[in-house]
Design a protein around this motif. Structure first.
Motif, PDB file in Angstrom:
ATOM      1  N   SER A 137       5.443   8.977 -19.843  1.00 45.70           N
ATOM      2  CA  SER A 137       4.094   9.535 -19.788  1.00 45.70           C
ATOM      3  C   SER A 137       3.323   9.217 -21.060  1.00 45.70           C
ATOM      4  CB  SER A 137       4.152  11.049 -19.569  1.00 45.70           C
ATOM      5  OG  SER A 137       4.957  11.674 -20.555  1.00 45.70           O
ATOM      6  N   ALA A 138       3.996   9.285 -22.212  1.00 44.20           N
ATOM      7  CA  ALA A 138       3.345   8.964 -23.479  1.00 44.20           C
ATOM      8  C   ALA A 138       3.037   7.474 -23.573  1.00 44.20           C
ATOM      9  CB  ALA A 138       4.229   9.395 -24.645  1.00 44.20           C
ATOM     10  N   MET A 139       3.987   6.631 -23.151  1.00 46.95           N
ATOM     11  CA  MET A 139       3.745   5.190 -23.181  1.00 46.95           C
ATOM     12  C   MET A 139       2.527   4.823 -22.342  1.00 46.95           C
ATOM     13  SD  MET A 139       7.397   3.192 -23.275  1.00 46.95           S
ATOM     14  CE  MET A 139       8.110   3.853 -21.770  1.00 46.95           C
ATOM     15  N   ASN A 140       2.436   5.413 -21.146  1.00 44.44           N
ATOM     16  CA  ASN A 140       1.337   5.053 -20.257  1.00 44.44           C
ATOM     17  C   ASN A 140      -0.005   5.567 -20.754  1.00 44.44           C
ATOM     18  OD1 ASN A 140       3.164   3.731 -18.721  1.00 44.44           O
ATOM     19  ND2 ASN A 140       3.063   5.087 -16.954  1.00 44.44           N
ATOM     20  N   LEU A 141      -0.001   6.675 -21.495  1.00 42.32           N
ATOM     21  CA  LEU A 141      -1.256   7.155 -22.049  1.00 42.32           C
ATOM     22  C   LEU A 141      -1.772   6.191 -23.112  1.00 42.32           C
ATOM     23  CD1 LEU A 141      -2.100  10.831 -22.691  1.00 42.32           C
ATOM     24  CD2 LEU A 141      -2.941   9.086 -24.248  1.00 42.32           C
ATOM     25  N   VAL A 142      -0.862   5.625 -23.891  1.00 43.50           N
ATOM     26  CA  VAL A 142      -1.279   4.610 -24.867  1.00 43.50           C
ATOM     27  C   VAL A 142      -1.768   3.361 -24.150  1.00 43.50           C
ATOM     28  CG1 VAL A 142      -0.482   3.081 -26.715  1.00 43.50           C
ATOM     29  CG2 VAL A 142       0.266   5.473 -26.670  1.00 43.50           C
ATOM     30  N   ARG A 143      -1.024   2.927 -23.152  1.00 45.18           N
ATOM     31  CA  ARG A 143      -1.375   1.690 -22.439  1.00 45.18           C
ATOM     32  C   ARG A 143      -2.772   1.752 -21.832  1.00 45.18           C
ATOM     33  NH1 ARG A 143       4.581   1.625 -19.697  1.00 45.18           N
ATOM     34  NH2 ARG A 143       5.474  -0.178 -20.773  1.00 45.18           N
TER      35      ARG A 143
END
Length: 404
Positions: A137-143
């Motif tokens: 979830s954190a990775m996708n928010l950055v992406r």
């Protein structure tokens, strides 16, 4: 896996066809091709479109084009696929209907860097995220703050009504974060992305950090009028698979205990916690009596201590657990439901109370393998890899621990 097949839900959620407009399909993810094939079977009227899926996950379709691209690190085929998806929806009118098929894996499959950046920059971002130990979830928010297609931007390109069908691989099932939400905006803002970058000490180029800190990096918000006529449906998730597994256990005379469908954290740590619960049951019939099976879903992470090891998060979970259940009457499986754990050819691995003895017999130091993130090699040597190939269904990880 049968319970999690999205066709079981999509058929009851299909919208009414437009009176005069076109019906166009777009999609991305590890099960996008299978979802497209299912939609072709269910939809009676005219249909066209394009979806992108990883190499090896393809299937035959008749009306919807399937493009293959790299996962988990993007490639040029993915860049071209992202452009194709944007072009497919850009010229549609308010009379048209877009059906979006979204499942896990689309973040890597749809590289679309901002102006002034290249595929090389997006590859670098993905590699840094994958090695960071950050939850999905954190990775996708950055992406979504470094993209021209994620964070609802694909849907914002069209005047057509968009209906998204989502198969969740995100713990907590936030549909807007699955594949970084190309058709569904989320509430996350660039300040959140910068906090994640700082928390996980991501080593990103200064120009990339500067961009994410500017207004132009902001993705559209759910309240934007652009999305007023749009809708989405969560058609499958880890909870559905866990409930099916629990029912199977009951029918087999084994008590099921669903610990959670949204576990996160370091794979080795989550493995030790599961092992501690199993040990308590095995030795003391507490807090549950034998026989029972512990079930859990979600997605763990692996913070790489060495670039030389081979193995995904499920292998690391099982290896950690195997070391902690030595000698017990316990049997375990952890696997990624999409059929591929990390970048290997296995979905996960098996372990039991004799795994450590098998390691020793093959000259393997289990603790050293765990320290080197080398679970694949350890389980391969003793024949305990779980290999099924791509499944076309992706509802994240499935863990089952039987205590007899």
């Amino acid at each position: 896996m049968q319970a999690a097949d999205p066709i079981n839900r999509i058929k009851d959620l299909l919208p009414t066809p437009p009176l005069s407009g076109r019906v166009v399909v777009v999609g991305a993810g590890k099960g996008a091709a299978q979802m497209a094939r299912s939609l072709e079977e269910l939809w009676d009227g005219p249909l066209s479109g394009v979806v992108v899926t990883p190499y090896g996950y393809e299937c035959n379709t008749k009306r919807i084009d399937v493009i293959s691209a790299a996962h988990p690190v993007p490639d040029r085929a993915g860049l071209e696929a992202a452009q194709r998806l944007k072009a497919t929806v850009a010229n549609l009118s308010s009379e048209d209907l877009v059906l979006a098929l979204i499942c896990g894996g689309g973040s890597a499959l749809l590289p679309a860097p901002p102006p002034g950046f290249s595929l090389v920059d997006e590859i670098a971002l993905n590699e840094e995220l994958l090695a960071s130990g950050a939850p999905i979830s954190a990775m996708n928010l950055v992406r979504k703050h470094f993209s021209t297609i994620k964070g609802g931007r694909l849907a914002a390109l069209t005047k057509a009504r968009v209906v998204s069908f989502v198969v969740s691989d995100i713990p907590g099932d936030d549909a807007a974060l699955v594949s970084s939400g190309p058709t569904i905006p989320s509430l996350g803002i660039r300040r959140d992305a910068l906090e994640i970058i700082d928390r996980y000490r991501l080593k990103l180029p200064r120009r990339m950090l500067d961009f994410i800190g500017t207004d132009v990096a902001d993705a559209p918000q759910p309240a934007d009028a652009t999305f007023a006529s749009h809708s989405h449906h969560l058609v499958s998730s880890a909870r559905i698979s866990l409930e099916a597994a629990a029912e199977f256990a009951r029918a087999s005379g084994v008590r099921p205990v669903v610990l959670s469908d949204c576990l996160e954290g370091e794979a080795r740590d989550v493995g030790r916690v599961h092992a501690a619960i199993a040990r308590e049951i095995a030795l003391y019939d507490s807090p549950f009596t034998k026989p029972c099976v512990l079930l859990s879903g979600g997605e763990t992470t692996v913070t790489l201590s060495s670039r030389g090891g081979k193995g995904g998060r499920n292998g690391e979970f099982v290896l950690s657990l195997a070391l902690a259940i030595d000698g017990l009457d316990v049997f375990a499986l952890s696997a990624d439901t999409d059929g591929i754990d990390g970048s290997g050819n296995n979905a996960g691995a098996f372990a039991d109370g004799r795994s450590v003895r098998r390691f020793v017999a093959h000259g393997i130091n289990g603790d050293a393998a765990l320290a080197a993130n080398n679970s694949y090699s350890a389980f391969s040597a003793v024949g305990d890899l779980f290999v099924v190939g791509p499944t076309g269904v992706n509802v994240n990880d499935f863990r089952s621990i039987l205590v007899r």
